[in-house]
Motif scaffolding. Structure first.
Motif, PDB file in Angstrom:
ATOM      1  N   PHE A   6       8.176   4.606   9.600  1.00 35.02           N
ATOM      2  CA  PHE A   6       7.275   4.060   8.579  1.00 35.02           C
ATOM      3  C   PHE A   6       8.073   3.322   7.506  1.00 35.02           C
ATOM      4  N   LEU A   7       9.187   3.894   7.062  1.00 38.57           N
ATOM      5  CA  LEU A   7      10.019   3.260   6.043  1.00 38.57           C
ATOM      6  C   LEU A   7      10.694   2.000   6.582  1.00 38.57           C
ATOM      7  N   GLY A  10       8.110  -0.712   6.709  1.00 38.26           N
ATOM      8  CA  GLY A  10       7.888  -1.189   5.348  1.00 38.26           C
ATOM      9  C   GLY A  10       8.995  -2.100   4.866  1.00 38.26           C
ATOM     10  N   ILE A  32      10.667  -1.919   0.797  1.00 40.88           N
ATOM     11  CA  ILE A  32       9.924  -0.778   1.344  1.00 40.88           C
ATOM     12  C   ILE A  32       8.598  -0.613   0.622  1.00 40.88           C
ATOM     13  N   ILE A  36       5.029  -1.087   2.420  1.00 38.88           N
ATOM     14  CA  ILE A  36       4.108   0.043   2.564  1.00 38.88           C
ATOM     15  C   ILE A  36       2.752  -0.288   1.953  1.00 38.88           C
ATOM     16  N   SER A  39       1.052  -2.652   4.181  1.00 38.27           N
ATOM     17  CA  SER A  39       0.481  -2.095   5.404  1.00 38.27           C
ATOM     18  C   SER A  39      -0.936  -1.593   5.170  1.00 38.27           C
ATOM     19  N   ALA A  63       1.564  -5.171   8.479  1.00 42.30           N
ATOM     20  CA  ALA A  63       2.173  -4.884   7.180  1.00 42.30           C
ATOM     21  C   ALA A  63       2.672  -6.160   6.509  1.00 42.30           C
TER      22      ALA A  63
END
Length: 80
Positions: A6-7, A10, A32, A36, A39, A63
């Protein structure tokens, strides 16, 4: 493991959005955060259009589109 992915998504999306909008990234933490938030915005926008993304590439595209929208809105607010 999913938090790390996820990071990374991002960071990549934030960097790509920076490249598309102003020609530079925002540093790793800034990328990041932008990615995020992007996204969530991209997921919402794609949902409204009836589109869905699958897999790693689809997540990065979603994202990135959301991050570009976010940066565009931030620029509009800064000008006002």
């Amino acid at each position: 493991m999913s938090l790390i992915i996820f990071l990374i998504i991002g960071a990549v999306a934030g960097w790509l959005a920076g490249q598309f909008t102003k020609g530079a990234g925002f540093g790793i933490l800034g990328n990041i955060i932008v990615g995020i938030v992007g996204s969530f915005i991209g997921g919402f926008a794609f949902g409204l259009l009836g589109l869905s993304s699958h897999g790693l590439i689809g997540s990065i595209v979603t994202a990135t589109v959301g991050a570009i929208i976010l940066l565009y809105i931030v620029r509009l607010i800064k000008k006002a």
